[in-house]
Structures are given as C-alpha cells and as structure tokens.
Design an enzyme around this catalytic site. Structure first.
Site, PDB file in Angstrom:
ATOM      1  N   GLU A  32       0.873  -1.168   0.000  1.00  0.00           N
ATOM      2  CA  GLU A  32       0.000   0.000   0.000  1.00  0.00           C
ATOM      3  C   GLU A  32       0.915   1.224   0.000  1.00  0.00           C
ATOM      4  O   GLU A  32       1.794   1.331   0.849  1.00  0.00           O
ATOM      5  CB  GLU A  32      -0.891   0.002   1.242  1.00  0.00           C
ATOM      6  CG  GLU A  32      -1.899   1.110   1.169  1.00  0.00           C
ATOM      7  CD  GLU A  32      -2.854   1.167   2.364  1.00  0.00           C
ATOM      8  OE1 GLU A  32      -2.866   0.228   3.183  1.00  0.00           O
ATOM      9  OE2 GLU A  32      -3.571   2.161   2.451  1.00  0.00           O
ATOM     10  N   ARG A 259       5.106 -13.222   9.567  1.00  0.00           N
ATOM     11  CA  ARG A 259       5.671 -11.876   9.459  1.00  0.00           C
ATOM     12  C   ARG A 259       7.042 -11.850  10.080  1.00  0.00           C
ATOM     13  O   ARG A 259       7.330 -12.631  10.995  1.00  0.00           O
ATOM     14  CB  ARG A 259       4.814 -10.911  10.287  1.00  0.00           C
ATOM     15  CG  ARG A 259       3.748 -10.208   9.548  1.00  0.00           C
ATOM     16  CD  ARG A 259       3.009  -9.326  10.535  1.00  0.00           C
ATOM     17  NE  ARG A 259       3.309  -7.926  10.308  1.00  0.00           N
ATOM     18  CZ  ARG A 259       2.746  -7.203   9.352  1.00  0.00           C
ATOM     19  NH1 ARG A 259       1.894  -7.742   8.534  1.00  0.00           N
ATOM     20  NH2 ARG A 259       3.041  -5.929   9.211  1.00  0.00           N
ATOM     21  N   LYS A 269       3.881   0.819   9.715  1.00  0.00           N
ATOM     22  CA  LYS A 269       3.933   2.094   8.998  1.00  0.00           C
ATOM     23  C   LYS A 269       3.303   3.207   9.823  1.00  0.00           C
ATOM     24  O   LYS A 269       3.707   4.354   9.713  1.00  0.00           O
ATOM     25  CB  LYS A 269       3.241   1.950   7.647  1.00  0.00           C
ATOM     26  CG  LYS A 269       4.196   1.376   6.600  1.00  0.00           C
ATOM     27  CD  LYS A 269       3.629   1.471   5.215  1.00  0.00           C
ATOM     28  CE  LYS A 269       2.963   0.194   4.845  1.00  0.00           C
ATOM     29  NZ  LYS A 269       2.506   0.071   3.482  1.00  0.00           N
TER      30      LYS A 269
END
Ligand code: ATP
Ligand code: MG
Length: 541
Positions: A32, A259, A269
C-alpha cells in the site's frame, strides 16, 4: 529438471503445478503506497520474487491503493526505488485503483447473482450485529432487497447521491458463519475523498478483502503470498474468486507466511508515519529508521539484507528475530568487501619530538586484508598525529596494551613510539602527548603489545561521524500518541573526527580500521563531510 523445494510455499507451488497443470507461476508484491518499505517488507519482497524466480515465473508490482486518504506518489516512487535497489525486477507495475472499473463490474455481477446487497446500517451497527466467536451475527434488515433495488441503489452510491458512511455494499454470505470475516463483509464504502491517481472519479471505494483477490485473479496471479494475519481472510478470498462469474479457473491461491518481527524494532507504517510527521526523525530515510531507504543510507549492502531474509527462512508460525542476525549479515558482507581506511573518531594529539617537522613518509595500508593481493593505498605520516582518545590511558587498569605514560605502542604501518610526557591544559584535561619514535626498536629488542591507528594532523580532513542508537528508550514499547514520553533523547551521537582523504572517494560503506564500518552521508558538504556508522566491528552481545 526436478526442482527441490526449500520451504513449504515452494512445496505448495510444486503440488499446484502437478495438480492444476499450471505452466507459469505468477506472484505479486502488493504494497500500500502509504509509507516507505521497512525491513519487514523485504521478507515479503524476497519471498514473492524468489518463489517466482525459482519456477521460472514472474512477479508483478501492484500498488494496493484502495484507501484514498493515506496514499501518495512519494511512496509509489520510494517503493520502486527500494525494490530495484534490492536487486529485483518486476514484470509489470499495476495499481489496484486501475481495476476500479473491473471491480465495479464484479460487484454488479455479484448483485445480479443475488450475492451482494446495499445495506443502510452504519459502521457501528454493522459491527454491533456481527456477533462473536461463539455467537452468530444478526442479519441486516436490508439483506433481502431485490436485485433491481440493489442495482439502482449501488448506481446511486457511485453517482454520489449519498453522504459518506450512509450506505455500503455487502457480500451476502452467512451471518452465522464460524469465520467472522464471512459474515456479510463490506465490499464497498462511500468516501468523498480525492484519490491521488483517480482524482474525483470515484466516491465509492472497494475494501481490501474484495479488491485483493479479484485484482490477483485479473492479473493471472497463481500464488498470492502474504503474511499470516490474512489467514482468517482466506475463506473470503476464495469466496470472491469462486463466486464472481467474471473470474475463470485456475483461481489464484493465497498462501500465508510468518511476518518478520525484530526484537526491539517496531515495524509498522503507522509508527513510522508518526515519527516522520512528528519530526522525531529527519525523514523516512533517517538512519535510525528501520526503512530500506534508511538502511541503505546507513551503508547496508542490498546483498546483506537478502542474505538476512534467506537466513531467517520462511516459516508458518510467527517468531521474534534478534537484531544481531541482521547486523551479522552486514558485518560479514562488509568484512569481505569494504575498503579499509584510517579515521580517528575522537582525536588526541600526539607530537613526535624526535621526528623532523618538515619530513613526511608514505605508509601503505591494505585496502582489504581479507582479499589476497588486494591493492594498498598510501597514508601520509608526519611528526604531528591524531590517535584515538580511547587508545591512551593515563592511569591504565588491568591489561591495557595500548599507549600509556612511559609505555610503547605500534602505529599501524609505521613506527613503534614511546609516550614521554602528558601535556595538560589549565583545566587539567589532556592537551597532547609528547612521544618519541623508537627508530631502532628491532635492534633494542623492543616489542609493542598493541597496535593502534593514527592520522597525520596536517594530512587529514575534519569530518563529522554519527552513531545511532534505539529510537525508543530501553524497554519501552510503542503506543500511539506516546512518543514524547518514550523517545530516546540520545539516539543520535555525533563526533568531530578526522579521516584520510582517500575516504572521501568511497561511495560504499568502508571499514574505519579498528573502529567500525562507516559510509558517507548525503548531508556531507565540501567543507564538512559526514559519515554514518553502518555497524560496529564486533557484535556487542
Ligand atoms: P504495516 O503493518 O507496516 O503498515 P502493511 O502490512 O500494512 O505494513 P503493506 O504495504 O500492506 O504493509 O504490505 C505489503 C506486503 O508486505 C504485504 O503482503 C504484507 O503482508 C507484507 N509485510 C508487511 N510487513 C511485513 C513483515 N513485518 N513481515 C513480512 N511481511 C510483511
Ligand atoms: Mg497492509
């Protein structure tokens, strides 16, 4: 040729090739564009690109830009730069926002099949009626609208007839499903916001869970690899590709991996955004950040980061990786590759009283002693030198083999010297050391136990060196809005240092002999070069 799988994802791909007869493997990396890539993303980048590469396939870069409020071209640019720097080449760049027309058609298709409906419940009401893990949800009173009514209302949503949040389009699946994600999830929401690429063309935006599987299918992605938090969304992923009649098999398959979490490093983020926006750091590439651009600025080689991703492996369950593993990869890489130069980080002046003031000599320093026959470069020697403050002790404790009053030490590539006098300033601090060269050390049988580096005062260049420490105070964990309290005020330490001129020619990280790896920073000026510490010479643990 038989391909040997090196992890469970590759095994799954092999099974699919055999069972579904796939002839080309296509993966995607779907960031994103709402921030810079961090070291966690590298793991995903490596898995996406290397899995495809292993099977002779291709990887697309897809900007997952379905959230108009947070996205920006700056991030689109930085993400591309970072992936290229890591050494990967995408086949094509796509934007989820380019699929808005296609996704809209998919939505219409589901409405026509009676599998999607326009709902007037507010977000809070939808949540309240969703049920729990043990309790079924309640059906929306708008669930049984006719296809015609849904088509008309959805067209009105798109035409901008409603305010934000007044209506949503939901998939009609099962409000009693054991997986909460399957309880009539929202497909579209109304948002009167300008999109950074689409402008004001749209005021309805697709949700990730709807957009992602259909974008994958549209691109012919065979394997949609993502991190573990999407595992519970997989049934919904499959539902959308299987139920939308615009999509034909073979369907893309989602496979999840753990992850990357690094102990003591916050990889989110939102946190990085807060640091940048709040000016706690000097931009996304501030060397204290865990972003790729920061690691690059700190002198981390791309190969070392890829080696790290390979070393931590691909697993199905989450784990915490210790930061020294990444540093070890960087150190090993630089030990083998980095050019050696002399630098004095915290200088102490040494005057050689028996060395002619007008004399200089050229000493040879190997550019890299780990490489056989590596070239050497010259460092100028003279009667006034800088040595490292920590290489002298006036009152040495225990075994101290460097310079001390009446003691001797070897100057790397040059002479053995003896400390004759400690000259003090008025305030009692040390001004300089008066030393003498022992020209006939060999004849006298004098050996020095320690060897230290040095620079000629007249032939070295003043510079700034910077070391970096954790951004958060020891033991603190990130909480939104709490940065003032938990930020470490000493995360950046600067020194007035000296380097040999040869260091200015180096663009990659180099070894400051005995002191660590450093790289020239972009803030360097002709008057004052600046060097960032990449990593120390030894593991501090
Ligand atoms: P963040 O949580 O930092 O905001 P994100 O997951 O929202 O990150 P995206 O841009 O959506 O960021 O991520 C792109 C891809 O990178 C996704 O497939 C995601 O699974 C993967 N990814 C993000 N963080 C990690 C991580 N720490 N380890 C492995 N993969 C990650
Ligand atoms: Mg995300």
């Amino acid at each position: 040729m038989e391909i040997i799988p090196s992890n469970f994802i590759e095994q799954a791909v092999i099974n699919d090739i055999n069972e579904k007869g796939l002839n080309k493997i296509i993966t995607r990396f779907p960031p994103e564009p709402n921030g810079y890539l961090h070291i966690g993303h590298c793991k995903a980048v490596c898995i996406d690109f290397l899995t495809a590469q292993k099977f002779g396939g291709i990887t697309n870069l897809r900007f997952d830009d379905t959230n108009p409020a947070k996205e920006d071209e700056e991030y689109v640019r930085s993400i591309q730069e970072d992936i290229k720097w890591l050494g990967f080449n995408w086949e094509a760049i796509y934007y989820a926002s380019d699929y808005y027309d296609f996704l809209y058609d998919c939505a219409i298709d589901l409405i026509k099949q009676g599998k999607a409906y326009v709902c007037d419940l507010s977000a809070d009401e939808v949540n309240a009626m969703r049920g729990t893990l043990t309790e079924a949800g309640k059906e929306s009173p708008y669930r049984n609208r006719s296809v015609e009514e849904n088509l008309a209302l959805f067209a009105d949503m798109r035409a901008g007839k409603f305010e934000d949040g007044v209506k949503t389009l939901r998939a009609k699946i099962d409000m009693a499903h054991s997986n909460i994600n399957m309880r009539d999830p929202i497909m579209y929401r109304i948002l009167h916001t300008t999109h950074y690429r689409q402008g004001d063309k749209w005021c309805i935006y697709p949700m990730y869970d709807f957009a992602h599987p259909l974008s994958d299918a549209k691109e012919g992605i065979t394997h949609s690899l993502c991190s573990l938090e999407f595992e519970d969304h997989r049934p919904l992923y499959n539902w959308f590709v299987e139920n939308c009649s615009l999509i034909k098999p073979p369907y893309p398959r989602q496979i999840e991996f753990a992850r990357l979490n690094i102990d003591g490093t916050v990889l989110s983020k939102r946190y990085l955004q807060e640091l940048v926006k709040g000016n706690y750091v000097d931009g996304w590439d501030d060397p204290r950040m865990p972003t790729l651009s920061a690691l690059r600025r700190k002198g981390y080689p791309a190969d070392a980061i890829r080696e790290f991703c390979s070393r931590i492996g691909v697993a199905k369950s989450n784990s915490l990786v210790q930061p020294h593993i990444l540093e070890a990869c960087v150190r090993e890489n630089l030990n083998a590759n980095a050019t050696r130069v002399m630098a004095v980080l915290q200088p102490l002046k040494v005057v050689l009283t028996n060395y002619p003031a007008d004399k200089t000599e050229q000493c040879l320093i190997s550019n890299n002693p780990t490489i056989e026959n590596a070239p050497k470069h010259e460092v100028t020697f003279s009667n006034e030198l800088y040595i490292e403050q920590e290489d002298f002790m006036e009152f040495p404790e225990g075994k101290f083999h460097r310079l001390k009053p009446d003691g001797v030490v070897r100057l790397m590539g040059a002479y053995i010297i003896k400390c004759d006098e400690v000259v003090k300033n008025e305030d009692g601090s040390i001004k300089q050391l008066n030393c003498s060269v022992i020209y006939d050390a060999q004849e006298q049988g004098i050996k020095a136990k320690g060897t230290i580096h040095w620079l000629s005062c007249k032939h070295s260049i003043p510079c700034k060196t910077r070391k970096f420490f954790n951004l958060l105070k020891e033991g603190e964990t990130y909480q939104k809005g709490m940065l003032d309290k938990i930020i470490n005020p000493n995360s950046l330490v600067e020194y007035n240092s000296y380097i040999e001129p040869f260091a200015l020619e180096q663009t990659n990280a180099m070894q400051f002999v005995r002191m660590g790896y450093y790289v020239k920073d972009k803030t360097s000026t002709a008057d004052l070069p600046v060097f960032n510490e990449t990593v120390g010479l030894k593991d501090s643990k």
